[in-house]
Motif scaffolding. Structure first.
Motif, PDB file in Angstrom:
ATOM      1  N   GLN A   1      18.846   5.718 -72.558  1.00 41.77           N
ATOM      2  CA  GLN A   1      18.891   4.088 -72.822  1.00 41.77           C
ATOM      3  C   GLN A   1      17.943   4.190 -73.714  1.00 41.77           C
ATOM      4  OE1 GLN A   1      15.330   3.971 -70.112  1.00 41.77           O
ATOM      5  NE2 GLN A   1      13.801   5.295 -71.369  1.00 41.77           N
ATOM      6  N   ASN A   2      17.147   2.803 -74.597  1.00 43.25           N
ATOM      7  CA  ASN A   2      16.992   2.121 -75.406  1.00 43.25           C
ATOM      8  C   ASN A   2      15.703   2.542 -75.337  1.00 43.25           C
ATOM      9  OD1 ASN A   2      16.451   1.317 -77.903  1.00 43.25           O
ATOM     10  ND2 ASN A   2      18.070  -0.540 -77.870  1.00 43.25           N
ATOM     11  N   PRO A   3      15.050   3.114 -76.530  1.00 44.14           N
ATOM     12  CA  PRO A   3      13.476   2.987 -75.415  1.00 44.14           C
ATOM     13  C   PRO A   3      12.622   1.292 -76.528  1.00 44.14           C
ATOM     14  CG  PRO A   3      13.850   4.532 -77.769  1.00 44.14           C
ATOM     15  CD  PRO A   3      15.109   4.098 -77.581  1.00 44.14           C
ATOM     16  N   TRP A   4      13.612   1.082 -77.684  1.00 46.58           N
ATOM     17  CA  TRP A   4      13.324  -0.380 -77.503  1.00 46.58           C
ATOM     18  C   TRP A   4      13.353  -1.579 -77.017  1.00 46.58           C
ATOM     19  CZ3 TRP A   4      14.143   2.993 -81.507  1.00 46.58           C
ATOM     20  CH2 TRP A   4      13.154   3.892 -81.671  1.00 46.58           C
ATOM     21  N   THR A   5      13.975  -1.128 -75.674  1.00 40.87           N
ATOM     22  CA  THR A   5      14.518  -2.165 -75.155  1.00 40.87           C
ATOM     23  C   THR A   5      13.404  -3.080 -74.498  1.00 40.87           C
ATOM     24  OG1 THR A   5      14.781  -0.846 -73.041  1.00 40.87           O
ATOM     25  CG2 THR A   5      16.796  -1.567 -74.636  1.00 40.87           C
ATOM     26  N   ILE A   6      11.896  -2.561 -73.518  1.00 40.62           N
ATOM     27  CA  ILE A   6      11.256  -2.944 -73.276  1.00 40.62           C
ATOM     28  C   ILE A   6      10.048  -3.483 -74.706  1.00 40.62           C
ATOM     29  CG2 ILE A   6       8.910  -2.445 -71.858  1.00 40.62           C
ATOM     30  CD1 ILE A   6      10.125  -0.106 -70.630  1.00 40.62           C
ATOM     31  N   GLU A   7      10.018  -4.876 -74.433  1.00 42.90           N
ATOM     32  CA  GLU A   7       8.999  -5.678 -75.050  1.00 42.90           C
ATOM     33  C   GLU A   7       7.774  -5.080 -75.559  1.00 42.90           C
ATOM     34  OE1 GLU A   7       9.114  -9.694 -75.216  1.00 42.90           O
ATOM     35  OE2 GLU A   7      11.429  -9.873 -74.839  1.00 42.90           O
ATOM     36  N   THR A   8       7.129  -4.572 -74.240  1.00 46.46           N
ATOM     37  CA  THR A   8       6.117  -3.830 -74.556  1.00 46.46           C
ATOM     38  C   THR A   8       5.410  -2.534 -75.451  1.00 46.46           C
ATOM     39  OG1 THR A   8       5.764  -2.870 -72.787  1.00 46.46           O
ATOM     40  CG2 THR A   8       5.307  -4.640 -72.497  1.00 46.46           C
TER      41      THR A   8
ATOM     42  N   PRO B   1       6.168  -1.162 -79.283  1.00 45.55           N
ATOM     43  CA  PRO B   1       6.669  -1.405 -81.010  1.00 45.55           C
ATOM     44  C   PRO B   1       7.407  -0.437 -81.257  1.00 45.55           C
ATOM     45  CG  PRO B   1       4.611  -0.726 -80.212  1.00 45.55           C
ATOM     46  CD  PRO B   1       4.503  -1.136 -79.144  1.00 45.55           C
ATOM     47  N   GLU B   2       8.189  -1.001 -82.182  1.00 42.28           N
ATOM     48  CA  GLU B   2       9.470  -0.010 -82.736  1.00 42.28           C
ATOM     49  C   GLU B   2       8.538   0.884 -83.414  1.00 42.28           C
ATOM     50  OE1 GLU B   2      13.018   0.394 -85.260  1.00 42.28           O
ATOM     51  OE2 GLU B   2      12.642  -2.029 -84.481  1.00 42.28           O
ATOM     52  N   HIS B   3       7.573   0.334 -84.427  1.00 45.41           N
ATOM     53  CA  HIS B   3       6.201   1.426 -85.329  1.00 45.41           C
ATOM     54  C   HIS B   3       4.862   1.966 -84.352  1.00 45.41           C
ATOM     55  CE1 HIS B   3       9.734   1.294 -88.503  1.00 45.41           C
ATOM     56  NE2 HIS B   3       9.499   0.053 -87.805  1.00 45.41           N
ATOM     57  N   GLY B   4       4.702   2.546 -85.141  1.00 44.69           N
ATOM     58  CA  GLY B   4       2.876   2.317 -84.690  1.00 44.69           C
ATOM     59  C   GLY B   4       2.311   3.531 -84.967  1.00 44.69           C
ATOM     60  N   LEU B   5       1.016   4.150 -85.125  1.00 41.64           N
ATOM     61  CA  LEU B   5      -0.040   5.682 -85.316  1.00 41.64           C
ATOM     62  C   LEU B   5       0.609   6.435 -84.322  1.00 41.64           C
ATOM     63  CD1 LEU B   5      -2.949   2.521 -87.484  1.00 41.64           C
ATOM     64  CD2 LEU B   5      -0.725   3.616 -88.096  1.00 41.64           C
ATOM     65  N   VAL B   6       0.373   6.703 -85.367  1.00 48.28           N
ATOM     66  CA  VAL B   6       0.083   8.692 -84.181  1.00 48.28           C
ATOM     67  C   VAL B   6      -0.808   9.728 -85.316  1.00 48.28           C
ATOM     68  CG1 VAL B   6       1.903   7.781 -82.383  1.00 48.28           C
ATOM     69  CG2 VAL B   6       2.389   8.812 -84.685  1.00 48.28           C
ATOM     70  N   PRO B   7      -1.194  10.397 -84.894  1.00 48.36           N
ATOM     71  CA  PRO B   7      -1.916  11.366 -85.495  1.00 48.36           C
ATOM     72  C   PRO B   7      -0.612  12.013 -86.083  1.00 48.36           C
ATOM     73  CG  PRO B   7      -3.174  11.410 -83.109  1.00 48.36           C
ATOM     74  CD  PRO B   7      -1.478  10.335 -83.540  1.00 48.36           C
TER      75      PRO B   7
ATOM     76  N   ALA C   1      -0.402   4.822 -79.632  1.00 48.33           N
ATOM     77  CA  ALA C   1       0.271   3.642 -80.751  1.00 48.33           C
ATOM     78  C   ALA C   1       0.319   1.705 -80.184  1.00 48.33           C
ATOM     79  CB  ALA C   1       2.075   4.241 -80.968  1.00 48.33           C
ATOM     80  N   ARG C   2       0.548   2.863 -78.724  1.00 42.06           N
ATOM     81  CA  ARG C   2       0.699   0.906 -77.988  1.00 42.06           C
ATOM     82  C   ARG C   2      -0.835   0.613 -77.695  1.00 42.06           C
ATOM     83  NH1 ARG C   2       3.577   4.138 -73.238  1.00 42.06           N
ATOM     84  NH2 ARG C   2       5.586   3.272 -73.701  1.00 42.06           N
ATOM     85  N   SER C   3      -1.998   1.774 -78.263  1.00 43.67           N
ATOM     86  CA  SER C   3      -3.691   1.329 -78.506  1.00 43.67           C
ATOM     87  C   SER C   3      -3.827   0.336 -79.458  1.00 43.67           C
ATOM     88  CB  SER C   3      -4.396   2.053 -77.758  1.00 43.67           C
ATOM     89  OG  SER C   3      -4.307   2.926 -79.074  1.00 43.67           O
ATOM     90  N   CYS C   4      -3.234   1.423 -80.501  1.00 40.85           N
ATOM     91  CA  CYS C   4      -3.346   0.532 -82.077  1.00 40.85           C
ATOM     92  C   CYS C   4      -2.744  -0.964 -81.719  1.00 40.85           C
ATOM     93  CB  CYS C   4      -2.786   1.429 -82.728  1.00 40.85           C
ATOM     94  SG  CYS C   4      -3.342   2.810 -82.909  1.00 40.85           S
ATOM     95  N   ALA C   5      -1.483  -0.910 -81.449  1.00 42.26           N
ATOM     96  CA  ALA C   5      -0.710  -2.217 -81.569  1.00 42.26           C
ATOM     97  C   ALA C   5      -1.739  -3.516 -80.651  1.00 42.26           C
ATOM     98  CB  ALA C   5       0.656  -1.949 -80.604  1.00 42.26           C
ATOM     99  N   ALA C   6      -1.903  -2.841 -79.481  1.00 42.74           N
ATOM    100  CA  ALA C   6      -2.984  -4.002 -78.434  1.00 42.74           C
ATOM    101  C   ALA C   6      -4.180  -3.778 -79.217  1.00 42.74           C
ATOM    102  CB  ALA C   6      -3.034  -3.386 -77.275  1.00 42.74           C
TER     103      ALA C   6
END
Length: 110
Positions: free
Chosen positions: A8-15, A17-23, A89-94
Motif C-alpha cells: 500500500q501507498n502510505p500517503w493514500t490516507i489524507e490524515t 502527512p508526507e512530512h513531519g517532525l520526528v526525534p 509527526a501526526r501530533s505536530c501536524a495537528a
C-alpha cells in the motif's frame, strides 16, 4: 485489491502527512536495527552455504531458530519506533493545523 503493508501507498490516507517532525534518536535506533538484521542475515546465509564452500558444518537448527527469533524481535522494535514516530509527526501536524506551537518555543520564533 486488499491493502497490505508491503504494497500500500502510505500517503493514500489524507490524515497522514508526507512530512513531519520526528526525534533523531528514533532514526538512529532504526539504523542500528537495520545493521543488526543485515548481520543476522549474513550469518544465516553464510551458514547455509558453508558446507559447500569450506566443508565446515552449518549452524545447528537451534542457533538458526534463535537468530530468526532475534530478527522477529528487531522487527517488533522497528514497528514500535515507527508507531512512535508516526504518532509524533501526526501530533505536530495537528498542532500546526490548529496554529499552535510544534514545541515549547514561542510561536514568534518557530
Amino acid at each position: 485489491m486488499t491493502q497490505h503493508p508491503l504494497t500500500q501507498n502510505p500517503w493514500t490516507i489524507e490524515t497522514d502527512p508526507e512530512h513531519g517532525l520526528v526525534p533523531l534518536s528514533h532514526l538512529i535506533h532504526l539504523d542500528r536495527a537495520r545493521y543488526a538484521i543485515g548481520a543476522i542475515a549474513r550469518m544465516v546465509g553464510n551458514s547455509a552455504s558453508e558446507p559447500d564452500a569450506t566443508g565446515a558444518p552449518p549452524l545447528d537448527t537451534w542457533t538458526v531458530a534463535a537468530l530468526m527469533g532475534g530478527v522477529e524481535s528487531l522487527c517488533d522494535h522497528l514497528g514500535s519506533l515507527t508507531d512512535a514516530m508516526l504518532e509524533q509527526a501526526r501530533s505536530c501536524a495537528a498542532e500546526d493545523d490548529r496554529g499552535g506551537a510544534a514545541h515549547g518555543a514561542p510561536v514568534s520564533i518557530q
